[in-house]
Design a protein around this motif. Structure first.
Motif, PDB file in Angstrom:
ATOM      1  N   GLY A 102     -68.028  -2.845  17.350  1.00 25.16           N
ATOM      2  CA  GLY A 102     -68.981  -2.518  16.299  1.00 25.16           C
ATOM      3  C   GLY A 102     -69.343  -1.039  16.312  1.00 25.16           C
ATOM      4  N   LEU A 103     -69.553  -0.488  17.504  1.00 31.74           N
ATOM      5  CA  LEU A 103     -69.868   0.932  17.620  1.00 31.74           C
ATOM      6  C   LEU A 103     -68.679   1.793  17.197  1.00 31.74           C
ATOM      7  CD1 LEU A 103     -71.807   0.943  21.017  1.00 31.74           C
ATOM      8  CD2 LEU A 103     -72.767   1.126  18.714  1.00 31.74           C
ATOM      9  N   GLY A 104     -67.469   1.356  17.561  1.00 24.45           N
ATOM     10  CA  GLY A 104     -66.273   2.089  17.155  1.00 24.45           C
ATOM     11  C   GLY A 104     -66.103   2.099  15.643  1.00 24.45           C
ATOM     12  N   GLY A 105     -66.420   0.970  15.007  1.00 24.05           N
ATOM     13  CA  GLY A 105     -66.351   0.910  13.553  1.00 24.05           C
ATOM     14  C   GLY A 105     -67.340   1.856  12.902  1.00 24.05           C
ATOM     15  N   ASP A 106     -68.565   1.878  13.419  1.00 25.62           N
ATOM     16  CA  ASP A 106     -69.576   2.787  12.878  1.00 25.62           C
ATOM     17  C   ASP A 106     -69.173   4.248  13.090  1.00 25.62           C
ATOM     18  OD1 ASP A 106     -71.313   0.947  11.799  1.00 25.62           O
ATOM     19  OD2 ASP A 106     -72.504   0.742  13.622  1.00 25.62           O
ATOM     20  N   PHE A 107     -68.544   4.537  14.232  1.00 27.82           N
ATOM     21  CA  PHE A 107     -68.159   5.912  14.529  1.00 27.82           C
ATOM     22  C   PHE A 107     -67.115   6.422  13.534  1.00 27.82           C
ATOM     23  CE2 PHE A 107     -65.520   8.989  16.976  1.00 27.82           C
ATOM     24  CZ  PHE A 107     -66.487   9.983  17.110  1.00 27.82           C
ATOM     25  N   LEU A 108     -66.092   5.622  13.241  1.00 23.35           N
ATOM     26  CA  LEU A 108     -65.083   6.059  12.277  1.00 23.35           C
ATOM     27  C   LEU A 108     -65.689   6.159  10.878  1.00 23.35           C
ATOM     28  CD1 LEU A 108     -62.189   6.932  11.843  1.00 23.35           C
ATOM     29  CD2 LEU A 108     -61.573   4.532  11.433  1.00 23.35           C
ATOM     30  N   HIS A 109     -66.547   5.224  10.536  1.00 27.93           N
ATOM     31  CA  HIS A 109     -67.245   5.282   9.243  1.00 27.93           C
ATOM     32  C   HIS A 109     -68.056   6.575   9.152  1.00 27.93           C
ATOM     33  CE1 HIS A 109     -69.365   4.070   5.666  1.00 27.93           C
ATOM     34  NE2 HIS A 109     -70.532   4.029   6.291  1.00 27.93           N
ATOM     35  N   TYR A 110     -68.699   6.946  10.247  1.00 34.19           N
ATOM     36  CA  TYR A 110     -69.478   8.194  10.276  1.00 34.19           C
ATOM     37  C   TYR A 110     -68.573   9.415  10.109  1.00 34.19           C
ATOM     38  CZ  TYR A 110     -71.463  12.277  12.591  1.00 34.19           C
ATOM     39  OH  TYR A 110     -71.824  13.555  12.900  1.00 34.19           O
ATOM     40  N   LEU A 111     -67.440   9.441  10.829  1.00 31.74           N
ATOM     41  CA  LEU A 111     -66.547  10.597  10.771  1.00 31.74           C
ATOM     42  C   LEU A 111     -66.055  10.871   9.352  1.00 31.74           C
ATOM     43  CD1 LEU A 111     -64.292  10.241  13.951  1.00 31.74           C
ATOM     44  CD2 LEU A 111     -66.182  11.841  13.573  1.00 31.74           C
ATOM     45  N   LEU A 112     -65.813   9.823   8.582  1.00 27.98           N
ATOM     46  CA  LEU A 112     -65.230   9.979   7.253  1.00 27.98           C
ATOM     47  C   LEU A 112     -66.267   9.931   6.131  1.00 27.98           C
ATOM     48  CD1 LEU A 112     -62.037   7.824   7.842  1.00 27.98           C
ATOM     49  CD2 LEU A 112     -62.188  10.305   7.746  1.00 27.98           C
ATOM     50  N   ASN A 113     -67.514   9.680   6.489  1.00 30.26           N
ATOM     51  CA  ASN A 113     -68.586   9.625   5.473  1.00 30.26           C
ATOM     52  C   ASN A 113     -69.858  10.258   6.027  1.00 30.26           C
ATOM     53  OD1 ASN A 113     -67.398   7.552   3.297  1.00 30.26           O
ATOM     54  ND2 ASN A 113     -66.926   6.757   5.325  1.00 30.26           N
ATOM     55  N   SER A 114     -69.721  11.391   6.689  1.00 24.90           N
ATOM     56  CA  SER A 114     -70.840  11.950   7.453  1.00 24.90           C
ATOM     57  C   SER A 114     -72.016  12.399   6.597  1.00 24.90           C
ATOM     58  CB  SER A 114     -70.354  13.121   8.306  1.00 24.90           C
ATOM     59  OG  SER A 114     -69.797  14.139   7.487  1.00 24.90           O
ATOM     60  N   THR A 115     -71.822  12.574   5.306  1.00 30.56           N
ATOM     61  CA  THR A 115     -72.927  13.003   4.442  1.00 30.56           C
ATOM     62  C   THR A 115     -73.560  11.847   3.672  1.00 30.56           C
ATOM     63  OG1 THR A 115     -71.417  13.501   2.605  1.00 30.56           O
ATOM     64  CG2 THR A 115     -71.901  15.290   4.159  1.00 30.56           C
ATOM     65  N   SER A 116     -73.050  10.647   3.876  1.00 33.55           N
ATOM     66  CA  SER A 116     -73.556   9.503   3.122  1.00 33.55           C
ATOM     67  C   SER A 116     -74.954   9.107   3.588  1.00 33.55           C
ATOM     68  CB  SER A 116     -72.612   8.307   3.286  1.00 33.55           C
ATOM     69  OG  SER A 116     -73.154   7.145   2.673  1.00 33.55           O
ATOM     70  N   THR A 117     -75.809   8.819   2.630  1.00 33.56           N
ATOM     71  CA  THR A 117     -77.159   8.347   2.942  1.00 33.56           C
ATOM     72  C   THR A 117     -77.314   6.854   2.635  1.00 33.56           C
ATOM     73  OG1 THR A 117     -77.908   8.994   0.727  1.00 33.56           O
ATOM     74  CG2 THR A 117     -78.192  10.608   2.509  1.00 33.56           C
ATOM     75  N   ILE A 118     -76.196   6.191   2.395  1.00 35.99           N
ATOM     76  CA  ILE A 118     -76.221   4.756   2.092  1.00 35.99           C
ATOM     77  C   ILE A 118     -76.185   3.969   3.398  1.00 35.99           C
ATOM     78  CG2 ILE A 118     -75.022   2.850   0.957  1.00 35.99           C
ATOM     79  CD1 ILE A 118     -73.841   4.902  -0.970  1.00 35.99           C
ATOM     80  N   PRO A 119     -77.157   3.087   3.655  1.00 38.81           N
ATOM     81  CA  PRO A 119     -77.145   2.298   4.891  1.00 38.81           C
ATOM     82  C   PRO A 119     -75.947   1.341   4.934  1.00 38.81           C
ATOM     83  CG  PRO A 119     -79.282   2.198   3.804  1.00 38.81           C
ATOM     84  CD  PRO A 119     -78.338   2.807   2.828  1.00 38.81           C
ATOM     85  N   SER A 120     -75.328   1.271   6.087  1.00 42.80           N
ATOM     86  CA  SER A 120     -74.227   0.331   6.307  1.00 42.80           C
ATOM     87  C   SER A 120     -74.738  -0.805   7.181  1.00 42.80           C
ATOM     88  CB  SER A 120     -73.057   1.037   6.998  1.00 42.80           C
ATOM     89  OG  SER A 120     -72.065   0.117   7.394  1.00 42.80           O
ATOM     90  N   VAL A 121     -74.551  -2.043   6.716  1.00 46.42           N
ATOM     91  CA  VAL A 121     -74.985  -3.210   7.485  1.00 46.42           C
ATOM     92  C   VAL A 121     -73.853  -4.233   7.519  1.00 46.42           C
ATOM     93  CG1 VAL A 121     -77.423  -2.893   6.934  1.00 46.42           C
ATOM     94  CG2 VAL A 121     -76.010  -4.338   5.457  1.00 46.42           C
ATOM     95  N   GLY A 122     -73.883  -5.060   8.556  1.00 42.44           N
ATOM     96  CA  GLY A 122     -72.895  -6.124   8.661  1.00 42.44           C
ATOM     97  C   GLY A 122     -72.130  -6.066   9.980  1.00 42.44           C
ATOM     98  N   ALA A 123     -71.568  -7.203  10.349  1.00 47.16           N
ATOM     99  CA  ALA A 123     -70.835  -7.335  11.607  1.00 47.16           C
ATOM    100  C   ALA A 123     -69.341  -7.091  11.432  1.00 47.16           C
ATOM    101  CB  ALA A 123     -71.065  -8.733  12.192  1.00 47.16           C
ATOM    102  N   SER A 124     -68.925  -6.569  10.279  1.00 52.44           N
ATOM    103  CA  SER A 124     -67.501  -6.460   9.975  1.00 52.44           C
ATOM    104  C   SER A 124     -66.735  -5.620  10.985  1.00 52.44           C
ATOM    105  CB  SER A 124     -67.309  -5.868   8.575  1.00 52.44           C
ATOM    106  OG  SER A 124     -67.934  -6.651   7.604  1.00 52.44           O
ATOM    107  N   GLY A 125     -67.309  -4.486  11.420  1.00 51.93           N
ATOM    108  CA  GLY A 125     -66.617  -3.638  12.377  1.00 51.93           C
ATOM    109  C   GLY A 125     -66.386  -4.347  13.694  1.00 51.93           C
ATOM    110  N   ALA A 126     -67.429  -5.012  14.195  1.00 50.07           N
ATOM    111  CA  ALA A 126     -67.307  -5.745  15.454  1.00 50.07           C
ATOM    112  C   ALA A 126     -66.286  -6.881  15.343  1.00 50.07           C
ATOM    113  CB  ALA A 126     -68.671  -6.298  15.859  1.00 50.07           C
ATOM    114  N   ILE A 127     -66.337  -7.605  14.236  1.00 51.24           N
ATOM    115  CA  ILE A 127     -65.440  -8.751  14.068  1.00 51.24           C
ATOM    116  C   ILE A 127     -64.012  -8.290  13.819  1.00 51.24           C
ATOM    117  CG2 ILE A 127     -64.967 -10.780  12.624  1.00 51.24           C
ATOM    118  CD1 ILE A 127     -68.079 -10.889  12.206  1.00 51.24           C
ATOM    119  N   SER A 128     -63.843  -7.173  13.118  1.00 54.84           N
ATOM    120  CA  SER A 128     -62.497  -6.605  12.963  1.00 54.84           C
ATOM    121  C   SER A 128     -61.924  -6.242  14.326  1.00 54.84           C
ATOM    122  CB  SER A 128     -62.549  -5.363  12.064  1.00 54.84           C
ATOM    123  OG  SER A 128     -62.935  -5.699  10.752  1.00 54.84           O
ATOM    124  N   GLY A 129     -62.789  -5.777  15.232  1.00 56.17           N
ATOM    125  CA  GLY A 129     -62.344  -5.487  16.584  1.00 56.17           C
ATOM    126  C   GLY A 129     -61.889  -6.732  17.321  1.00 56.17           C
TER     127      GLY A 129
END
Length: 248
Positions: A102-129
């Protein structure tokens, strides 16, 4: 059109308590959000915002969902992939891997969307892992690759993990590239890709470092998959097996 991998070989001995607990916790929290007032304020406080990254919200965001279908889709994938991965890794290691993905998913999302102010929610990153772990641990498990257009099933292909899950994560990466050009997407596709990558690494390390007893458990599970595939192939040749269907 979207691609949905469906695991036809998903039986394990015993109860996967971590998977069951995660489903219960996520479901309970969704119900609580319905009584907690406006969800926008809740997601801003506990969702992961790339423009204001925090470790705390990277964790809390994994347990929040936008609505029933968001929760249902994630929990379906968790049940489909998580049962066998928990059986092989054990409860504690599975829990750690789940959080790291889940943390790895958030990290890549952050790297490619670092200026986004839209909250990201959900277990998708963890479950994809966890799906990434499954990809390494059970590359030949029996899968249906189901092609959907909205709510209609276009085609179902009988295949195995490396093809079905590989096609799914390729689709997520493609949609992620499109989301960089078309910012109107409401799905954090790169969180899926990032989580999956961490899961691949975790699954590979697990195979290299697991004990003899765990290796025997994994070998037996893989052998059961091969036996089931041969049985299904025989049934199809005799016209006894119909194409699988899965919920959307």
């Amino acid at each position: 059109m979207f691609i949905f991998p469906y695991n036809r070989d998903n039986s394990v001995d015993g109860t996967p308590w971590v998977v069951v607990s995660l489903i219960a916790i996520n479901s309970a929290l969704l119900v609580l959000t319905w009584f907690a007032g406006p969800t926008d304020a809740l997601f801003i406080k506990f969702g992961f915002i790339p423009a204001h990254p925090q470790l705390f919200t990277a964790v809390t965001s994994m347990f929040l969902h936008v609505g029933f279908w968001h929760l249902f889709g994630n929990m379906w994938f968790l049940w489909m992939f998580g049962k066998q991965v928990e059986k092989v890794l054990g409860r504690w290691l599975f829990s750690i891997v789940y959080l790291l993905c889940g943390l790895g998913g958030d990290f890549l999302h952050y790297l490619l969307n670092s200026t986004s102010t839209i909250p990201s929610v959900g277990a998708s990153g963890a479950i994809s892992g966890i799906a990434g772990c499954f990809f390494v641990l059970f590359p030949k498990a029996n899968f249906d690759l189901v092609f959907y257009f909205r709510f209609w099933t276009l085609k179902t292909i009988h295949t195995y993990t490396s093809v079905a899950v590989g096609a799914w994560i390729a689709e997520q990466a493609l949609l992620g590239l499109l989301s960089l050009k078309v910012p109107s997407f409401s799905v954090a596709f790169w969180a899926h890709v990032g989580g999956f990558a961490v899961g691949l690494a975790a699954g590979g390390l697990a195979v290299l470092l697991m004990s003899r007893r765990k290796r025997l458990t994994l070998r037996r599970a893989r052998h059961r998959s091969l036996q089931m595939r041969e049985k299904q192939r025989l049934n199809r040749s005799l016209g006894l097996d119909q194409p699988g269907r899965c919920s959307d």
